[in-house]
Design a protein around this motif. Structure first.
Motif, PDB file in Angstrom:
ATOM      1  N   SER A 207       7.953  -0.303   1.043  1.00 49.39           N
ATOM      2  CA  SER A 207       7.087  -0.248   2.096  1.00 49.39           C
ATOM      3  C   SER A 207       6.753   0.865   2.781  1.00 49.39           C
ATOM      4  O   SER A 207       7.634   2.019   2.662  1.00 49.39           O
ATOM      5  N   SER A 208       5.827   1.135   3.502  1.00 51.75           N
ATOM      6  CA  SER A 208       5.386   2.485   4.217  1.00 51.75           C
ATOM      7  C   SER A 208       6.454   2.599   5.082  1.00 51.75           C
ATOM      8  O   SER A 208       6.904   3.576   5.425  1.00 51.75           O
ATOM      9  N   GLY A 209       7.114   1.484   5.813  1.00 55.87           N
ATOM     10  CA  GLY A 209       7.957   1.708   6.897  1.00 55.87           C
ATOM     11  C   GLY A 209       9.356   2.240   6.270  1.00 55.87           C
ATOM     12  O   GLY A 209      10.007   3.081   6.696  1.00 55.87           O
ATOM     13  N   GLU A 210       9.755   1.720   4.791  1.00 56.63           N
ATOM     14  CA  GLU A 210      11.159   1.946   4.387  1.00 56.63           C
ATOM     15  C   GLU A 210      11.006   3.538   3.872  1.00 56.63           C
ATOM     16  O   GLU A 210      11.810   4.506   4.124  1.00 56.63           O
ATOM     17  N   LEU A 211       9.755   4.148   3.322  1.00 55.72           N
ATOM     18  CA  LEU A 211       9.402   5.217   2.942  1.00 55.72           C
ATOM     19  C   LEU A 211       9.520   6.227   4.140  1.00 55.72           C
ATOM     20  O   LEU A 211      10.236   7.491   3.866  1.00 55.72           O
ATOM     21  N   ALA A 212       8.906   5.777   5.311  1.00 54.55           N
ATOM     22  CA  ALA A 212       8.748   6.686   6.298  1.00 54.55           C
ATOM     23  C   ALA A 212      10.341   6.891   6.807  1.00 54.55           C
ATOM     24  O   ALA A 212      10.565   8.168   7.408  1.00 54.55           O
ATOM     25  N   SER A 213      11.113   5.847   6.985  1.00 56.07           N
ATOM     26  CA  SER A 213      12.300   6.122   7.504  1.00 56.07           C
ATOM     27  C   SER A 213      13.122   7.058   6.674  1.00 56.07           C
ATOM     28  O   SER A 213      13.940   7.951   7.171  1.00 56.07           O
ATOM     29  N   ARG A 214      13.173   6.906   5.256  1.00 57.42           N
ATOM     30  CA  ARG A 214      13.679   7.914   4.471  1.00 57.42           C
ATOM     31  C   ARG A 214      13.149   9.272   4.521  1.00 57.42           C
ATOM     32  O   ARG A 214      14.064  10.261   4.393  1.00 57.42           O
ATOM     33  N   MET A 215      12.055   9.551   4.681  1.00 56.61           N
ATOM     34  CA  MET A 215      11.490  10.961   4.759  1.00 56.61           C
ATOM     35  C   MET A 215      11.254  11.328   6.283  1.00 56.61           C
ATOM     36  O   MET A 215      11.150  12.654   6.497  1.00 56.61           O
ATOM     37  N   GLY A 216      11.635  10.780   7.528  1.00 55.59           N
ATOM     38  CA  GLY A 216      11.656  11.115   8.781  1.00 55.59           C
ATOM     39  C   GLY A 216      10.319  11.194   9.082  1.00 55.59           C
ATOM     40  O   GLY A 216       9.947  12.102   9.810  1.00 55.59           O
ATOM     41  N   LEU A 217       9.392  10.264   8.641  1.00 59.66           N
ATOM     42  CA  LEU A 217       8.107  10.413   9.134  1.00 59.66           C
ATOM     43  C   LEU A 217       7.718   8.752   9.742  1.00 59.66           C
ATOM     44  O   LEU A 217       8.601   8.079   9.699  1.00 59.66           O
ATOM     45  N   THR A 218       6.474   8.829  10.116  1.00 59.39           N
ATOM     46  CA  THR A 218       6.112   7.378  10.663  1.00 59.39           C
ATOM     47  C   THR A 218       5.317   6.789   9.643  1.00 59.39           C
ATOM     48  O   THR A 218       4.806   7.265   8.677  1.00 59.39           O
ATOM     49  N   ALA A 219       5.504   5.486   9.730  1.00 60.29           N
ATOM     50  CA  ALA A 219       4.743   4.603   8.524  1.00 60.29           C
ATOM     51  C   ALA A 219       3.050   4.928   8.697  1.00 60.29           C
ATOM     52  O   ALA A 219       2.674   5.083   7.613  1.00 60.29           O
ATOM     53  N   SER A 220       2.600   5.140   9.750  1.00 60.92           N
ATOM     54  CA  SER A 220       1.381   5.305   9.905  1.00 60.92           C
ATOM     55  C   SER A 220       0.877   6.535   9.601  1.00 60.92           C
ATOM     56  O   SER A 220      -0.321   6.726   8.821  1.00 60.92           O
ATOM     57  N   GLN A 221       1.794   7.660   9.589  1.00 56.37           N
ATOM     58  CA  GLN A 221       1.522   9.111   9.033  1.00 56.37           C
ATOM     59  C   GLN A 221       1.347   9.051   7.617  1.00 56.37           C
ATOM     60  O   GLN A 221       0.647   9.511   7.051  1.00 56.37           O
ATOM     61  N   ILE A 222       2.342   8.172   6.835  1.00 54.32           N
ATOM     62  CA  ILE A 222       2.392   8.085   5.474  1.00 54.32           C
ATOM     63  C   ILE A 222       1.026   7.305   5.055  1.00 54.32           C
ATOM     64  O   ILE A 222       0.387   7.707   4.107  1.00 54.32           O
ATOM     65  N   ARG A 223       0.551   6.206   5.790  1.00 54.92           N
ATOM     66  CA  ARG A 223      -0.574   5.628   5.297  1.00 54.92           C
ATOM     67  C   ARG A 223      -1.829   6.564   5.511  1.00 54.92           C
ATOM     68  O   ARG A 223      -2.570   6.666   4.727  1.00 54.92           O
ATOM     69  N   GLN A 224      -1.814   7.384   6.511  1.00 53.79           N
ATOM     70  CA  GLN A 224      -2.956   8.215   6.873  1.00 53.79           C
ATOM     71  C   GLN A 224      -2.959   9.465   5.503  1.00 53.79           C
ATOM     72  O   GLN A 224      -4.079   9.661   5.187  1.00 53.79           O
ATOM     73  N   ASP A 225      -1.747   9.840   5.482  1.00 55.63           N
ATOM     74  CA  ASP A 225      -1.624  10.947   4.483  1.00 55.63           C
ATOM     75  C   ASP A 225      -2.213  10.542   3.074  1.00 55.63           C
ATOM     76  O   ASP A 225      -3.035  11.047   2.389  1.00 55.63           O
ATOM     77  N   LEU A 226      -1.740   9.190   2.710  1.00 55.92           N
ATOM     78  CA  LEU A 226      -2.267   8.920   1.387  1.00 55.92           C
ATOM     79  C   LEU A 226      -3.488   8.402   1.348  1.00 55.92           C
ATOM     80  O   LEU A 226      -4.222   8.252   0.288  1.00 55.92           O
ATOM     81  N   ASN A 227      -4.090   7.934   2.586  1.00 59.22           N
ATOM     82  CA  ASN A 227      -5.444   7.550   2.405  1.00 59.22           C
ATOM     83  C   ASN A 227      -6.250   8.663   2.262  1.00 59.22           C
ATOM     84  O   ASN A 227      -7.451   8.469   1.957  1.00 59.22           O
ATOM     85  N   CYS A 228      -5.960   9.945   2.462  1.00 59.49           N
ATOM     86  CA  CYS A 228      -6.544  11.245   2.218  1.00 59.49           C
ATOM     87  C   CYS A 228      -7.165  11.110   0.749  1.00 59.49           C
ATOM     88  O   CYS A 228      -7.994  11.964   0.366  1.00 59.49           O
ATOM     89  N   PHE A 229      -6.307  10.473  -0.222  1.00 59.60           N
ATOM     90  CA  PHE A 229      -6.439  10.516  -1.651  1.00 59.60           C
ATOM     91  C   PHE A 229      -6.703   9.302  -2.194  1.00 59.60           C
ATOM     92  O   PHE A 229      -6.678   8.764  -3.378  1.00 59.60           O
ATOM     93  N   GLY A 230      -6.928   8.165  -1.368  1.00 59.32           N
ATOM     94  CA  GLY A 230      -7.475   7.012  -1.716  1.00 59.32           C
ATOM     95  C   GLY A 230      -6.613   5.699  -1.544  1.00 59.32           C
ATOM     96  O   GLY A 230      -7.020   4.788  -2.230  1.00 59.32           O
ATOM     97  N   GLY A 231      -5.372   6.029  -0.814  1.00 59.23           N
ATOM     98  CA  GLY A 231      -4.689   4.744  -0.518  1.00 59.23           C
ATOM     99  C   GLY A 231      -3.506   4.651  -1.335  1.00 59.23           C
ATOM    100  O   GLY A 231      -2.398   5.257  -1.115  1.00 59.23           O
ATOM    101  N   PHE A 232      -3.733   3.910  -2.414  1.00 58.84           N
ATOM    102  CA  PHE A 232      -2.424   3.410  -3.442  1.00 58.84           C
ATOM    103  C   PHE A 232      -1.706   2.389  -2.907  1.00 58.84           C
ATOM    104  O   PHE A 232      -0.968   1.776  -3.988  1.00 58.84           O
ATOM    105  N   GLY A 233      -1.535   1.851  -1.438  1.00 66.07           N
ATOM    106  CA  GLY A 233      -0.784   0.908  -1.108  1.00 66.07           C
ATOM    107  C   GLY A 233      -1.531  -0.375  -1.030  1.00 66.07           C
ATOM    108  O   GLY A 233      -2.707  -0.588  -1.324  1.00 66.07           O
ATOM    109  N   GLN A 234      -0.579  -1.459  -1.062  1.00 63.24           N
ATOM    110  CA  GLN A 234      -1.346  -2.967  -1.230  1.00 63.24           C
ATOM    111  C   GLN A 234      -0.652  -3.684  -0.124  1.00 63.24           C
ATOM    112  O   GLN A 234       0.764  -3.937   0.034  1.00 63.24           O
ATOM    113  N   GLN A 235      -1.516  -4.292   1.009  1.00 62.50           N
ATOM    114  CA  GLN A 235      -0.928  -4.814   2.125  1.00 62.50           C
ATOM    115  C   GLN A 235       0.027  -5.930   1.816  1.00 62.50           C
ATOM    116  O   GLN A 235      -0.252  -6.901   0.563  1.00 62.50           O
ATOM    117  N   GLY A 236       1.190  -5.891   2.267  1.00 67.48           N
ATOM    118  CA  GLY A 236       2.123  -7.112   1.980  1.00 67.48           C
ATOM    119  C   GLY A 236       3.016  -6.699   0.731  1.00 67.48           C
ATOM    120  O   GLY A 236       4.144  -7.358   0.442  1.00 67.48           O
TER     121      GLY A 236
END
Lengths: 219, 219
Positions: free
Chosen positions: A34-63
């Motif tokens: 999940s973006s939350g789990e990835l965020a906690s491992r990387m020392g970022l926030t989940a919303s930052q991760i979603r924002q970053d990856l959205n720059c390139f088209g997303g890649f995540g799937q809700q749920g």
């Protein structure tokens, strides 16, 4: 892969971190995250991760979160790590050799293929280091004209870079990994330069010791 | 030397650049320089230079500019470059050796004195590299207890740092020059860490080639 223009440098600079963390997840056998789990491992926030990856088209799937292998592959392709761009190293001294091993000796793709190293020392010229030939620095212009290296890695003192930079630029090189202190971007604003300033980093550490210790003594 | 608290990291990070530029001026025999001239050489503005140096008490004299030797000496002392803080290197491979030469083999003071290098390879243990002994990594705790190194330089993969960091921290080490990707500051927020992420820097360069080239093809 979706592409967007005007991606900020801070997002671009985080991509290699995503790459490393996802590589580690893959090696640990984790298939989705999940973006939350990835965020906690990387020392970022989940919303930052979603924002970053959205720059390139997303890649995540809700749920579901992110498919680790797929996201890793996408980021690898965005970075171009598998491209093997032709590159040359200037300086085959300790630092140049260490960096050359780093690029081509680790078995990991680093984005570049090291064609040759160049040095002025007669002891080094016409030797071979880890499969990479060490050539005479006097032959650099001819080599560049014939082999069109995409990038040049500069592991020499700043005086050497100052002497060589016009030749390299005139040969069409625009990408530099610069361990010297010569300010390439100031002279050639259209060059793309990644500087690694070892002495600045070390002196910054030194500053912190000097000043923490001073304040401890003062108090 | 005047001291101020709360100096911003961006000012601190510019100090090594001042140091380098002033060193070069000194070598060229320039004895004084205006903030405007220094600014133009460094790619900064004169007012930024005055602001930066005011954090440490000024040093300039109106109508005269800066005394190069004096300013160089002040910045050297602020950084602590002559202190020779005791330090150890973990990893005596290519990178560790290159960095060790960089620190103690160049004849320039770098702020640190390298006491020893540590490795796990039997081929390297009990050898000597450029006057620095290579010791068994298993003896690191005892060595740290006996010699109290101020800083540790980590030239090993991130897994190695992960395994060693608790021992080093427990021995009282708080200053790290970290070439590995292990995030020391996330685990120990009171540690002072200068990271050198070679792969991130190289991948960023790779990204720029990939994307500049793509857009050229697109247009």
């Amino acid at each position: 892969m979706a592409k967007r223009d005007n991606i900020s440098m801070s997002v671009i600079r985080r991509l290699p971190r995503y790459y490393r963390f996802l590589d580690e997840l893959l090696r640990s056998g984790i298939v989705r995250i999940s973006s939350g789990e990835l965020a906690s491992r990387m020392g970022l926030t989940a919303s930052q991760i979603r924002q970053d990856l959205n720059c390139f088209g997303g890649f995540g799937q809700q749920g579901y979160g992110y498919d680790v292998a797929k996201l890793f592959g996408e980021i690898k392709s965005i970075l171009g790590v598998d491209e093997g761009y032709p590159a040359i190293m200037i300086g085959a001294g300790n630092l140049g050799r260490a960096v050359s091993i780093y690029i081509s000796g680790s078995g990991k793709p680093r984005g570049f293929q090291l064609l040759a190293m160049f040095d002025k020392s007669p002891k080094l010229i016409n030797t071979c280091y880890n499969g990479v030939p060490v050539l005479n620095i006097d032959d650099i212009e001819q080599f560049c004209r014939e082999n069109s290296p995409k990038a040049v890695f500069l592991c020499i003192p700043s005086e050497g870079t100052k002497q060589l930079i016009d030749t390299l630029y005139d040969c069409g090189v625009r990408y530099f990994w610069n361990f010297s202190h010569f300010d390439i971007a100031m002279k050639y604003p259209d060059a793309v330069v990644e500087n690694v300033h070892l002495s600045d980093s070390l002196m910054t550490l030194c500053y912190h010791i000097t000043h923490t210790d001073t304040s401890e003594t003062d108090s």
